[in-house]
Write a protein that holds these residues in place. Sequence first.
Motif, mmCIF file in Angstrom:
data_model
loop_
_atom_site.group_PDB
_atom_site.id
_atom_site.type_symbol
_atom_site.label_atom_id
_atom_site.label_comp_id
_atom_site.label_asym_id
_atom_site.label_seq_id
_atom_site.Cartn_x
_atom_site.Cartn_y
_atom_site.Cartn_z
ATOM 1 N N LEU A 139 0.827 -1.199 0.000
ATOM 2 C CA LEU A 139 0.000 0.000 0.000
ATOM 3 C C LEU A 139 0.865 1.253 0.000
ATOM 4 C CD1 LEU A 139 -2.640 -1.195 2.617
ATOM 5 C CD2 LEU A 139 -2.984 -0.983 0.157
ATOM 6 N N ASN A 140 1.942 1.232 0.765
ATOM 7 C CA ASN A 140 2.849 2.377 0.805
ATOM 8 C C ASN A 140 3.590 2.563 -0.511
ATOM 9 O OD1 ASN A 140 3.240 4.171 3.154
ATOM 10 N ND2 ASN A 140 3.336 2.251 4.298
ATOM 11 N N GLU A 141 4.046 1.473 -1.088
ATOM 12 C CA GLU A 141 4.776 1.563 -2.357
ATOM 13 C C GLU A 141 3.856 2.007 -3.490
ATOM 14 O OE1 GLU A 141 6.671 -2.205 -2.794
ATOM 15 O OE2 GLU A 141 7.852 -1.940 -0.964
ATOM 16 N N LEU A 142 2.598 1.575 -3.426
ATOM 17 C CA LEU A 142 1.629 2.061 -4.411
ATOM 18 C C LEU A 142 1.450 3.566 -4.261
ATOM 19 C CD1 LEU A 142 -0.500 1.626 -6.613
ATOM 20 C CD2 LEU A 142 -2.146 1.060 -4.810
ATOM 21 N N ALA A 143 1.404 4.055 -3.027
ATOM 22 C CA ALA A 143 1.284 5.501 -2.799
ATOM 23 C C ALA A 143 2.488 6.242 -3.374
ATOM 24 C CB ALA A 143 1.146 5.781 -1.309
ATOM 25 N N ASP A 144 3.682 5.665 -3.212
ATOM 26 C CA ASP A 144 4.881 6.282 -3.787
ATOM 27 C C ASP A 144 4.767 6.366 -5.309
ATOM 28 O OD1 ASP A 144 6.043 6.503 -1.264
ATOM 29 O OD2 ASP A 144 7.192 4.644 -1.469
ATOM 30 N N ASP A 145 4.317 5.266 -5.919
ATOM 31 C CA ASP A 145 4.180 5.233 -7.375
ATOM 32 C C ASP A 145 3.140 6.234 -7.865
ATOM 33 O OD1 ASP A 145 6.076 3.216 -7.574
ATOM 34 O OD2 ASP A 145 4.595 1.607 -7.602
ATOM 35 N N VAL A 146 2.041 6.323 -7.140
ATOM 36 C CA VAL A 146 0.981 7.259 -7.514
ATOM 37 C C VAL A 146 1.482 8.698 -7.385
ATOM 38 C CG1 VAL A 146 -1.254 8.175 -6.773
ATOM 39 C CG2 VAL A 146 -0.948 5.708 -7.056
ATOM 40 N N ASP A 147 2.249 8.991 -6.330
ATOM 41 C CA ASP A 147 2.806 10.340 -6.164
ATOM 42 C C ASP A 147 3.638 10.743 -7.369
ATOM 43 O OD1 ASP A 147 1.604 10.632 -3.705
ATOM 44 O OD2 ASP A 147 3.413 10.185 -2.545
ATOM 45 N N LYS A 148 4.361 9.788 -7.921
ATOM 46 C CA LYS A 148 5.221 10.079 -9.067
ATOM 47 C C LYS A 148 4.419 10.432 -10.318
ATOM 48 C CE LYS A 148 8.898 7.035 -7.383
ATOM 49 N NZ LYS A 148 9.608 5.750 -7.587
ATOM 50 N N LEU A 149 3.186 9.966 -10.387
ATOM 51 C CA LEU A 149 2.350 10.305 -11.540
ATOM 52 C C LEU A 149 1.935 11.772 -11.517
ATOM 53 C CD1 LEU A 149 -0.011 7.176 -11.765
ATOM 54 C CD2 LEU A 149 2.025 7.670 -13.149
ATOM 55 N N GLY A 150 1.939 12.368 -10.330
ATOM 56 C CA GLY A 150 1.608 13.785 -10.211
ATOM 57 C C GLY A 150 0.156 14.123 -10.460
ATOM 58 N N VAL A 151 -0.717 13.150 -10.279
ATOM 59 C CA VAL A 151 -2.157 13.337 -10.480
ATOM 60 C C VAL A 151 -2.860 12.932 -9.189
ATOM 61 C CG1 VAL A 151 -4.172 12.721 -11.871
ATOM 62 C CG2 VAL A 151 -1.896 12.788 -12.931
ATOM 63 N N PRO A 152 -3.802 13.717 -8.679
ATOM 64 C CA PRO A 152 -4.440 13.384 -7.411
ATOM 65 C C PRO A 152 -5.360 12.171 -7.508
ATOM 66 C CG PRO A 152 -5.522 15.269 -8.400
ATOM 67 C CD PRO A 152 -4.303 15.000 -9.239
ATOM 68 N N VAL A 153 -5.463 11.438 -6.415
ATOM 69 C CA VAL A 153 -6.439 10.358 -6.305
ATOM 70 C C VAL A 153 -7.790 10.977 -5.944
ATOM 71 C CG1 VAL A 153 -7.125 8.301 -5.015
ATOM 72 C CG2 VAL A 153 -4.710 8.670 -5.595
ATOM 73 N N VAL A 154 -8.811 10.660 -6.726
ATOM 74 C CA VAL A 154 -10.142 11.240 -6.477
ATOM 75 C C VAL A 154 -11.159 10.219 -6.017
ATOM 76 C CG1 VAL A 154 -9.760 13.154 -8.079
ATOM 77 C CG2 VAL A 154 -10.779 11.012 -8.922
ATOM 78 N N ALA A 155 -10.828 8.924 -6.160
ATOM 79 C CA ALA A 155 -11.793 7.898 -5.758
ATOM 80 C C ALA A 155 -11.128 6.536 -5.724
ATOM 81 C CB ALA A 155 -12.992 7.854 -6.712
ATOM 82 N N GLY A 156 -11.794 5.609 -5.045
ATOM 83 C CA GLY A 156 -11.424 4.208 -5.087
ATOM 84 C C GLY A 156 -12.594 3.400 -5.617
#
Length: 255
Positions: A42-59
């Motif tokens: 879960l933490n590593e996924l958050a790191d990867d998502v941060d690198k995309l530079g796009v906010p998470v808006v939903a799950g």
Amino acid sequence: MLKQVADGVWVRQSEWVWSNAVVVRGEAGLILVDPGIDGSDLNELADDVDKLGVPVVAGFATHPHWDHLLWHSRYGDVPRYATSDCVQLASEARERAQAMAAESASDIPLELIGLLTPLPADGGPVPGELVEHDAHAIGHAAVLLADRGVLIAGDMLSDVLIPLFDPRRPGQLGAYDAALDRLGKAAQDVNVLIPGHGAVAEGPEIAARLAADLAYLDALRQGEEPADPRLAQDWLAAPHQANQKQAGRFSQGQV
């Protein structure tokens, strides 16, 4: 790390039963589908998502099994959607899901498990079309991204998992027949299939996945032992036997 499999679609696979977390770019931002599994994932996924530079808006949760109900505070306090039936069952079974997560993985934020809300009729921020069915779990839904040629299948059409009947619910053989018919129609024009567990399928492999599951179900219906290489995994022996038992009752008209 995240692997891009189509325009605006990424997959990250965990070592735990080859589980796939899916990241989809929508118009407003990113949607995380079935993120997991343990705390490091879960933490590593958050790191990867941060690198995309796009906010998470939903799950989005494809179905109410514990390993598809996970979340992390780093993804943000955003709506986490599912079908209405999935939301209801996830709410009713939340304590059980938390207990199973605690037993099966490490460092999972247990307090965030299963906090879902029904997907609005217009889909909200979740792009594509839902393909709902009753196979495997109540409220199961795949996500068809037709414009990108992608089908996010949840716990269906896997190269490592056989069809897994819900042992608490009769009629799963028929439910799988109906589900595979819907998924097969949805997959006719896609190039990428993302299962909840196992390898991403592309091109002709998609039809092969469908054929493998249909052959498995047909063998159960005929009372025969399936010639299915997935059964070489010892841990699938018990669920396979449970499938056979339920299918046997079905063929005898008892369910």
